[in-house]
Design a protein around this motif. Structure first.
Motif, PDB file in Angstrom:
ATOM      1  N   LEU A 180       0.838  -1.207   0.000  1.00 43.58           N
ATOM      2  CA  LEU A 180       0.000   0.000   0.000  1.00 43.58           C
ATOM      3  C   LEU A 180       0.869   1.252   0.000  1.00 43.58           C
ATOM      4  CD1 LEU A 180      -2.806   1.284   0.155  1.00 43.58           C
ATOM      5  CD2 LEU A 180      -2.677   1.109   2.638  1.00 43.58           C
ATOM      6  N   ASP A 183       2.206   1.848  -3.429  1.00 43.45           N
ATOM      7  CA  ASP A 183       1.203   2.469  -4.295  1.00 43.45           C
ATOM      8  C   ASP A 183       1.139   3.972  -4.067  1.00 43.45           C
ATOM      9  OD1 ASP A 183       0.626  -0.026  -5.270  1.00 43.45           O
ATOM     10  OD2 ASP A 183      -1.183  -0.300  -4.046  1.00 43.45           O
ATOM     11  N   GLN A 217       6.791   1.000   6.037  1.00 43.59           N
ATOM     12  CA  GLN A 217       5.446   1.483   5.746  1.00 43.59           C
ATOM     13  C   GLN A 217       5.360   2.985   5.975  1.00 43.59           C
ATOM     14  OE1 GLN A 217       3.293   0.157   9.945  1.00 43.59           O
ATOM     15  NE2 GLN A 217       3.267  -1.251   8.233  1.00 43.59           N
ATOM     16  N   ARG A 560      -8.288  -5.881  -3.282  1.00 37.63           N
ATOM     17  CA  ARG A 560      -7.133  -5.224  -2.681  1.00 37.63           C
ATOM     18  C   ARG A 560      -6.875  -3.838  -3.255  1.00 37.63           C
ATOM     19  NH1 ARG A 560      -1.603  -8.150  -4.471  1.00 37.63           N
ATOM     20  NH2 ARG A 560      -0.779  -6.214  -3.623  1.00 37.63           N
ATOM     21  N   PHE A 562      -6.901  -0.288  -2.971  1.00 38.02           N
ATOM     22  CA  PHE A 562      -7.031   0.824  -2.040  1.00 38.02           C
ATOM     23  C   PHE A 562      -6.100   1.934  -2.510  1.00 38.02           C
ATOM     24  CE2 PHE A 562      -8.335  -2.879   0.318  1.00 38.02           C
ATOM     25  CZ  PHE A 562      -9.429  -2.444   1.045  1.00 38.02           C
ATOM     26  N   PHE A 568      -5.069   1.500   5.547  1.00 34.21           N
ATOM     27  CA  PHE A 568      -4.092   0.436   5.778  1.00 34.21           C
ATOM     28  C   PHE A 568      -4.719  -0.818   6.371  1.00 34.21           C
ATOM     29  CE2 PHE A 568      -4.241   3.114   9.527  1.00 34.21           C
ATOM     30  CZ  PHE A 568      -4.339   2.208  10.569  1.00 34.21           C
ATOM     31  N   TRP A 571      -6.571  -2.684   3.638  1.00 36.59           N
ATOM     32  CA  TRP A 571      -5.571  -3.253   2.726  1.00 36.59           C
ATOM     33  C   TRP A 571      -4.947  -4.504   3.344  1.00 36.59           C
ATOM     34  CZ3 TRP A 571      -0.302  -4.095   3.182  1.00 36.59           C
ATOM     35  CH2 TRP A 571       0.380  -4.386   1.998  1.00 36.59           C
TER      36      TRP A 571
END
Length: 876
Positions: A180, A183, A217, A560, A562, A568, A571
Motif C-alpha cells: 500500500l 502504491d 510502511q 485489494r 485501495f 491500511f 488493505w
C-alpha cells in the motif's frame, strides 16, 4: 543512503544512449523528460563508462543571460569580444582532444550563441553530443533542430513504473516496502526518481516512513526536504502571479473541478498554468478535474501559502461548493475538510456525514479527524460513536472505550443505546478480549430495545460474537435470520454477512455464502468499511474451502484496490485474503510476503485481532518450507490472541502446530496434533476444518482417517472433501495407483502440495514391492510438484526424494539432536526412557555408518529440506 539512489534500473534506455554515442549512426542523443526524471543521471552513467574524454557544460538561468555563458570555462582569456572569435575559442578548447564527447545539461537554458555552438558541433560531427532537455520549457530553435533535422537521436525518458519505483526504494532501504505504501509513493512521486528520492528521505527523516518488523510502511503526511523545495521554488518563482494563483487555490484542495477552479481564478489563469506543465487536466466519470502534475509540487506550494491566506482560500472554496452537489461521499468529505480548516462556520451534521463516509471507505485517520472535529463542536453520541469506531479499527481500543464510557446508557433512547452499545460491546469483545462485559452489554441492549430493526442490529452483532466463540451453528442460524428479515437495517446486514463469512466456510457450507457475498458487493455503501472488507475476506475464504481457487484468487485481487495510506487496515485484511489462496495453492513465498506485509500494516498500539488468522497460516507456510525458527516465532507471537473470543481459530492453531512438528521431523506428533485439530473442529461444527485436519493427518502418514473423511465428504460442500476421502482411502489400503489418481485430482484442483504428498506416498509402496520404474516416476512427479510449491519439503516428499534406511522414530530423534536437545530432553519430549533414545541413536548410527550422535544429526539435516532451509526473513 545517498549513493544508492544512483542505481537506476533503466537498461533499455541506457543501451539506447550508449548505442547513439558509440555506433556512429548519429552524432549523439538528446534526452527529453520532466525535471527530476533522471536525464542527467542516465547521461552521466553512460558517459562515465566511455573510454573517451567528456566535457560537460551545465546550463542555468543565470548563464542564459550571458553570451556563451554555458561555455565560459573554455573561452581563452585573451579571446576577442567578437562573437565569431568567442565561438572559435570555445570550440577549439572544447575539442582539443580527439574523440571528445560533449555533454550539455539543461540545453533548453542555452543562450543563443551557446546553442549555435552546439548546433555547429553536431552538424559537422566535431564531437558526439549528449544533451538533456526539460519538458514544458521553451527550447532554442538551434537545439530543437538537432533532433528535428536528424543530427541527434531524441529519446523520451519516461517516469518510472510502479515496479521500478518499488524496486529502487527497497534497494535503498534494504528491506521490503509495504504494498500500500508503494502504491501511495508511486502516485505521489508520479514515478519521478528525484521526487521519489526526496520523498523517501524526507519521510525517513520525519519518521513517517518506518521499519515495522522488516516491512517499511508510510504513515502520515508526505515530508518534502529542503533540496526539493529549492528545486521547485525556482520554477514557481518564474511562473507568474496568475499561475501561482491557480496553484495556491489548488494547494488548499485537489483535485478541483475545472469549472469551479475557473470560477475562482479565471479561465486564462487555468490555461496558463496548464501550459507550464505544473497542473494536469483529466476526465474521470464524466467530470473534468484539475490536479498538480506531481503531488509533491502541491506540498511545496502549500508551504508557500501562509495559514491565514490558506484559511481565506478555503473559505472562498466553501462558499463556491456549499450549494453544489453533495450527494457523493467524495463531495461531502471535501466540503467538510475545507470547512474545518477555513474561516467559515461548519455544520455538525456535515462533519458527521463526512466522518461516516470516511469510515465507510475504511479511511480510519480521516474518519477519526472528522469525527473528532464533530465531537469538539457538540456532535454528541453520533460523533462519539464514529470517533470511537475509527479508533477501535486503528488499534486504540482503550481510548475508544473511554470516549463511550462518558455516556450514561440510562439516559440514552433506544437508537442511541444501540449506537453506543454495539460499538462498545465490539471493542470489549474483539480488541480487549473482555467477553463477559461484552455479553452484559448485549444483554442490556436486548432487554431495553424493543424496535425490531434495532433488535436485528443487536442480534447480528451477537451472531458475529457467537461465531468467534466457536458456537458455529448458533451464529449461523442467528445471522441467517437477520439476512432473511426485510426490516434488517444496513448495519445489521453488514454484521450478519461478516458472521457468515467466517462461519459458513469452516462449517463446510461455503457455497451458501455466494449470495451473501453478491448482496454485499451490490450494496453501494457500507456502514463500516472494515466490516465490508471482512465480508470480502469471507468471500475468498468460502471460495477456497469449496475448491474454487481460481475465482478465489480473482476476488482477492479485486478486493485489494485501495488508494490511500489511511486505508491500511482494509488493505491488510485484503492481503491476508490473498495469502490464504496462495497458501492453499502451495505458493508459499507469495503467501509469506502477503502475511508479513499484512502483519506489519496491522501493527498498532493494541495488537489487532486480525493478526491471528494471518499468523496461523504464516506459520504453516514457513513450516512447509522447513523454516522452523520462523514458524516457531510466528506461533509464539500468535499466543497474544488466545481466549474464548478467538476460539474460532483454535483448529487452525493446532493445525499450524502439526505442520511445525512435521517440519521438525516428528511425524507421530504431527499426526496426533492433526487429529486433535479435527476433534476440536468437529466439536464446534467446523466440518470443513475437520476434513482438512484429517487430510493433513493422512498426508503425515495416518492410515486411520479414511472412514471419518468418507462420512464428511457428503457433508462438506465442494469437491475437495471427496478428494481428501479418496486419498485417505488410498493411504489406508497402501494403493499406489489410487494415490497417483488422488495426486492428479489434487493437481487439477490447484492443491499442488497435497498432490506432491500423494505421489510421494506411492514411492515407498512401489519400493517395497520392488517396482523400480513406477517408484521413480512417482518420485519424479512428487519432486516436480514440490518444486512448483517453492521447493516445499513435507515428510512424504522428503522421504520419497531422499530415502534413508532408518525408521521414522530414528529420524525424529536425529532431528531433535540437531536442535540441541540432550538425550534426557528427547526422552521427556517423546515420553520414552533414555535407554530407548540411546538405542535408537545406536541403531541409526550403525545403519548410516556414522560415528556419533552429532554426525547423525548433521546427516539428517543435510538430507532434510535442502534449499528450503535458506533464510528469507519472509519476503519473496
Amino acid at each position: 543512503m545517498g549513493g544508492l539512489w544512483q542505481l537506476l534500473d533503466r537498461p533499455t534506455e541506457y543501451e539506447a544512449v550508449h548505442r547513439a554515442l558509440t555506433s556512429g549512426d548519429t552524432g549523439g542523443v538528446v534526452l527529453v523528460g520532466a525535471a527530476g526524471v533522471g536525464k542527467t543521471t542516465l547521461a552521466r552513467l553512460v558517459t562515465t563508462a566511455l573510454p573517451d574524454p567528456v566535457r560537460w557544460a551545465a546550463c542555468t538561468a543565470s548563464s542564459q543571460a550571458i553570451p556563451l555563458g554555458a561555455f565560459a570555462p573554455w573561452i581563452a582569456a585573451s579571446a576577442s569580444r567578437d562573437p565569431l572569435a568567442l565561438l572559435h575559442s570555445a570550440r577549439e578548447n572544447l575539442l582539443a582532444r580527439p574523440g571528445t564527447v560533449l555533454g550539455v545539461d539543461d540545453a533548453h537554458l542555452l543562450d543563443t550563441l551557446s546553442a549555435t555552438l552546439v548546433h555547429q558541433i553536431a552538424v559537422d560531427q566535431g564531437a558526439r553530443v549528449v544533451a538533456t532537455v526539460r519538458c514544458g520549457e521553451p527550447v532554442p530553435d538551434a537545439v530543437t533542430s538537432l533532433w528535428k533535422d536528424g543530427y541527434l537521436e531524441r529519446i523520451e525518458l519516461a517516469p518510472f513504473t510502479k515496479q521500478q519505483c518499488t524496486d529502487l526504494v527497497q534497494h535503498v532501504l534494504g528491506g521490503t516496502l509495504e504494498g500500500l505504501s508503494a502504491d501511495v509513493m508511486w502516485e505521489s512521486s508520479g514515478g519521478n526518481p528525484l521526487f521519489l528520492r526526496n520523498m523517501v528521505e524526507g519521510a525517513v527523516e520525519a519518521s513517517t516512513l518506518t521499519d515495522v518488523n522488516g516491512v517499511w510502511q508510510l504513515r502520515g503526511p508526505t515530508a518534502v526536504p529542503s533540496g526539493l523545495v529549492a528545486l521547485l521554488d525556482e520554477r514557481l518563482t518564474r511562473a507568474g502571479k496568475p499561475v501561482l494563483d491557480v496553484l495556491e487555490m489548488l494547494a488548499v484542495y485537489e483535485p478541483l473541478d475545472i469549472d469551479v477552479l475557473s470560477e475562482l481564478v479565471g479561465v486564462e489563469a487555468v490555461d496558463a498554468a496548464e501550459s507550464t506543465g505544473m497542473i494536469r487536466v483529466s476526465r474521470h466519470n464524466g467530470a473534468v478535474d484539475v490536479r498538480f502534475s506531481h503531488p509533491l509540487l502541491g506540498e511545496v506550494v502549500r508551504r508557500r501559502v501562509g495559514t491565514a491566506a490558506a484559511r481565506a482560500r478555503r473559505g472562498r472554496l466553501v462558499d463556491t461548493l456549499r450549494d453544489r452537489d453533495l450527494s457523493t461521499p467524495a463531495h461531502r468529505i471535501r466540503l467538510a475538510r475545507l470547512c474545518v480548516d477555513s474561516d467559515r462556520p461548519v455544520g455538525v451534521d456535515l462533519l458527521i456525514d463526512a466522518a461516516k463516509d470516511a469510515v465507510a471507505l475504511a479511511n480510519l485517520p480521516l474518519g477519526e479527524q472528522l469525527a473528532r472535529a464533530a465531537c469538539q463542536r457538540g456532535g454528541g453520541l453520533r460523533a462519539a460513536e464514529l470517533h470511537s469506531r475509527a479508533l477501535l479499527w486503528e488499534g486504540r481500543p482503550r481510548e475508544a472505550d473511554r470516549i463511550l464510557a462518558r455516556f450514561d446508557p440510562d439516559k440514552l433512547d433506544p437508537l442511541q443505546l444501540v449506537q453506543w452499545g454495539v460499538v462498545r460491546a465490539s471493542l470489549r469483545f474483539w480488541s480487549l478480549g473482555d467477553v463477559e462485559h461484552a455479553r452484559e452489554l448485549v444483554d442490556l441492549l436486548r432487554a431495553r430495545v424493543e424496535y425490531r430493526a434495532l433488535r436485528l442490529t443487536v442480534d447480528a452483532a451477537a451472531a458475529a460474537m457467537a461465531v468467534h466463540e466457536n458456537h458455529i451453528t448458533e451464529g449461523i442460524d442467528a445471522a441467517k435470520q437477520v439476512l432473511a428479515d426485510p426490516e434488517s437495517p444496513r448495519q445489521a446486514v453488514d454484521f450478519a454477512a461478516f458472521a457468515l463469512g467466517l462461519a459458513l466456510p469452516v462449517a463446510g457450507r461455503g457455497a451458501e455464502f455466494a449470495p451473501v457475498a453478491a448482496r454485499s458487493r451490490a450494496q453501494q455503501k457500507a456502514t463500516d468499511g472494515l466490516i465490508r472488507v471482512m465480508v470480502r475476506y469471507g468471500d475468498v475464504l468460502a471460495l477456497t474451502t469449496i475448491g474454487d481457487l481460481d475465482l478465489a484468487e480473482q476476488r482477492a485481487a479485486e478486493y485489494r484496490e485501495f488508494s490511500s495510506a489511511g486505508q491500511f487496515a482494509g488493505w491488510a485484511v485484503a492481503r491476508i485474503a490473498a495469502g490464504v489462496v496462495a497458501t492453499y495453492r502451495g505458493r508459499f513465498r507469495d503467501a509469506i510476503t502477503a502475511f508479513e506485509q499484512a502483519l506489519a500494516a496491522l501493527n498498532a498500539e493494541a495488537s489487532l485481532p486480525w493478526k491471528l488468522p494471518a499468523r496461523l497460516l504464516l506459520a504453516r507456510a514457513y513450516a512447509a518450507l522447513g523454516e522452523v525458527e520462523h514458524a516457531e516465532r510466528v506461533l509464539g507471537d500468535a499466543e497474544e490472541h488466545r481466549g474464548p473470543h478467538m476460539a474460532l481459530h483454535e483448529p487452525q492453531r493446532v493445525i499450524a502446530r502439526a505442520w511445525l512438528a512435521a517440519a521438525e521431523h516428528r511425524p507421530h506428533a504431527a499426526v496426533e496434533l492433526a487429529r486433535k485439530a479435527a476433534d476440536i473442529a468437529r466439536g464446534a461444527g467446523q466440518f470443513a476444518m475437520e476434513a482438512e485436519a484429517l487430510h493433513h493427518a493422512a498426508r503425515f502418514g495416518d492410515r486411520t482417517v479414511a472412514t471419518r473423511l468418507s462420512a464428511l465428504a457428503s457433508r462438506v460442500q465442494g469437491p475437495v472433501a471427496g478428494i481428501y476421502a479418496r486419498h485417505a482411502n488410498a493411504v489406508a489400503k497402501a494403493d499406489p495407483v489410487a494415490l497417483i489418481a488422488a495426486s492428479e485430482e489434487f493437481e487439477a484442483a490447484g492443491l499442488l502440495l497435497s498432490a506432491a504428498d500423494a505421489a510421494a506416498q506411492a514411492v515407498p509402496i512401489h519400493d517395497h514391492a520392488g517396482r523400480r520404474h513406477p517408484s521413480a516416476e512417482a518420485a519424479a512427479r512428487a519432486s516436480a510438484l514440490a518444486a512448483r510449491c517453492d521447493d516445499a519439503g513435507t515428510p512424504a516428499v522428503t522421504a520419497a526424494a531422499r530415502p534413508l534406511p532408518i525408521t521414522e522414530r530414528e529420524r525424529e530423534i536425529a532431528a531433535l539432536i540437531g536442535r540441541g536437545l540432550s538425550n534426557r530432553a528427547i526422552a521427556e519430549r517423546l515420553c520414552v526412557s533414555i535407554r530407548t533414545v540411546e538405542g535408537h541413536i545406536y541403531r541409526a548410527c550403525i545403519k548410516l555408518d556414522v560415528a556419533d550422535r552429532d554426525q547423525l544429526a548433521r546427516l539428517i539435516r543435510s538430507r532434510g529440506s535442502g534449499s528450503n532451509r535458506r533464510k528469507t526473513n519472509g519476503y519473496a
